[in-house]
Design an enzyme around this catalytic site. Structure first.
Site, PDB file in Angstrom:
ATOM      1  N   ASN A 163      41.203  43.525  45.513  1.00 53.21           N
ATOM      2  CA  ASN A 163      41.704  42.757  44.365  1.00 53.21           C
ATOM      3  C   ASN A 163      41.417  43.410  43.004  1.00 53.21           C
ATOM      4  OD1 ASN A 163      41.189  39.477  45.886  1.00 53.21           O
ATOM      5  ND2 ASN A 163      43.046  40.720  45.773  1.00 53.21           N
ATOM      6  N   ASP A 179      45.191  31.557  49.366  1.00 50.61           N
ATOM      7  CA  ASP A 179      46.334  32.350  48.910  1.00 50.61           C
ATOM      8  C   ASP A 179      47.447  31.482  48.317  1.00 50.61           C
ATOM      9  OD1 ASP A 179      47.806  34.600  48.479  1.00 50.61           O
ATOM     10  OD2 ASP A 179      48.499  34.820  50.545  1.00 50.61           O
TER      11      ASP A 179
HETATM   12  C1  FPP Z   1      45.112  34.775  46.176  1.00 48.53           C
HETATM   13  O1  FPP Z   1      46.305  34.250  45.609  1.00 48.53           O
HETATM   14  C2  FPP Z   1      43.970  34.356  45.376  1.00 48.53           C
HETATM   15  C3  FPP Z   1      43.024  35.185  44.847  1.00 48.53           C
HETATM   16  C4  FPP Z   1      43.065  36.647  45.025  1.00 48.53           C
HETATM   17  C5  FPP Z   1      41.935  34.665  44.001  1.00 48.53           C
HETATM   18  C6  FPP Z   1      41.291  33.403  44.477  1.00 48.53           C
HETATM   19  C7  FPP Z   1      40.461  32.893  43.387  1.00 48.53           C
HETATM   20  C8  FPP Z   1      40.272  31.580  43.088  1.00 48.53           C
HETATM   21  C9  FPP Z   1      40.810  30.470  43.887  1.00 48.53           C
HETATM   22  C10 FPP Z   1      39.480  31.210  41.869  1.00 48.53           C
HETATM   23  C11 FPP Z   1      38.027  31.485  41.854  1.00 48.53           C
HETATM   24  C12 FPP Z   1      37.279  31.035  43.050  1.00 48.53           C
HETATM   25  C13 FPP Z   1      36.202  30.209  43.078  1.00 48.53           C
HETATM   26  C14 FPP Z   1      35.431  30.152  44.350  1.00 48.53           C
HETATM   27  C15 FPP Z   1      35.766  29.352  41.969  1.00 48.53           C
HETATM   28  P1  FPP Z   1      47.363  35.249  44.957  1.00 48.53           P
HETATM   29  O2  FPP Z   1      46.976  35.501  43.547  1.00 48.53           O
HETATM   30  O3  FPP Z   1      47.435  36.504  45.767  1.00 48.53           O
HETATM   31  O4  FPP Z   1      48.671  34.424  45.047  1.00 48.53           O
HETATM   32  P2  FPP Z   1      50.140  35.003  45.269  1.00 48.53           P
HETATM   33  O5  FPP Z   1      50.145  35.660  46.625  1.00 48.53           O
HETATM   34  O6  FPP Z   1      50.996  33.787  45.215  1.00 48.53           O
HETATM   35  O7  FPP Z   1      50.419  35.973  44.160  1.00 48.53           O
END
Ligand code: FPP
Length: 247
Positions: A75, A27
């Site tokens: 998501n 996250d």
């Molecule tokens: C949460 O941060 C992250 C996600 C929902 C996506 C995670 C995806 C990756 C790390 C990339 C693809 C993965 C692989 C395995 C190659 P957020 O977007 O909710 O962050 P925020 O809370 O700061 O908005």
């Protein structure tokens, strides 16, 4: 000569007694990008890069299982552009993983309902899973279109179906049998669940499996969560006394 040199101010990790299974909620990508005046997608790209680094390190230190939350059942509510960017990063990662599998010798699995992914992405997941079956290094589980509640609902339906078909006894269901209905079938429960970015919740991640997990929360955003942060999490885990409901 030890493989990993420790500096005086670094957390002390006992590498001979690592948790067997670490699970991470990756996250904070969006906030990481915002802080830099970049689009959220740049945060996910940095997050994906960090996932590579941390997964490689976990393999190098001899961790048995690493599970990461890459995309939840919720998501899909994000803007189409962001969902597309995350799927693109996954595709890129899987293509690289397939190419480097012989060198890395990791085993890869996917937890979640892959049927909602594009046929191309599904095929890549299948290929990755198949090729990696021959390796027995660190098992990396990527949670994709995964939700803990969805997983439990599926398990309940599958169990009910087995009861109706006479394959299961409705009066007899053990923890172990229940585990067999989950995406994580055959994988031991996580010992340590890490959530960076300052949020203090589980967000539908490994609800059944985390029953006795130790939790580690930090304000550090996922793209900045480096080896030293991982050491801190492992050292915190190693300092705790796990009683599993006993004394
Ligand atoms: C949460 O941060 C992250 C996600 C929902 C996506 C995670 C995806 C990756 C790390 C990339 C693809 C993965 C692989 C395995 C190659 P957020 O977007 O909710 O962050 P925020 O809370 O700061 O908005």
């Amino acid at each position: 000569m030890p493989l990993f040199k420790k500096k005086a101010n670094e957390p002390q990790v006992d590498f001979q007694n690592l948790p067997r299974h670490i699970a991470i909620i990756m996250d904070g990508n969006g906030r990481w990008a915002k802080k830099r005046g970049l689009p959220r997608t740049a945060g996910h790209a940095a997050g994906a890069e960090n996932f590579r680094t941390i997964a490689t390190y976990c393999k190098d230190i001899g961790l048995d299982y690493l599970t990461v939350y890459a995309f939840s059942t919720e998501n899909w509510k994000r803007p189409q552009e962001e969902v597309g960017a995350i799927m693109g990063l996954l595709k890129k990662y899987l293509l690289e993983a397939i190419e480097q599998m012989e060198r890395d010798k990791v085993k890869m699995e996917f937890f979640g309902d892959l049927s909602a992914l594009t046929p191309e992405l599904r095929e890549l997941c299948e290929q990755t899973r198949e090729i990696s079956k021959r390796y027995d290094g660190c098992q990396v589980n990527i949670c994709l279109n995964y939700g803990g509640r969805d997983e439990l609902l599926r398990a309940a339906k599958a169990y009910a179906h087995d009861c109706m078909e006479g394959r299961a006894d409705p009066n007899h269901l053990t923890d172990e049998q229940m585990g067999g209905y989950l995406f994580s079938k055959g994988v031991p429960d996580p010992d340590l669940v890490i959530r960076p970015s300052g949020e203090l919740r589980l967000s539908n991640f490994l609800l059944w499996q985390s029953a006795y997990a130790e939790f580690y929360f930090t304000d550090v955003l996922w793209p900045d969560f480096d080896k030293n942060e991982l050491h801190r999490a492992i050292a915190a885990f190693q300092s705790r006394s796990r009683r599993f409901g006993g004394v």
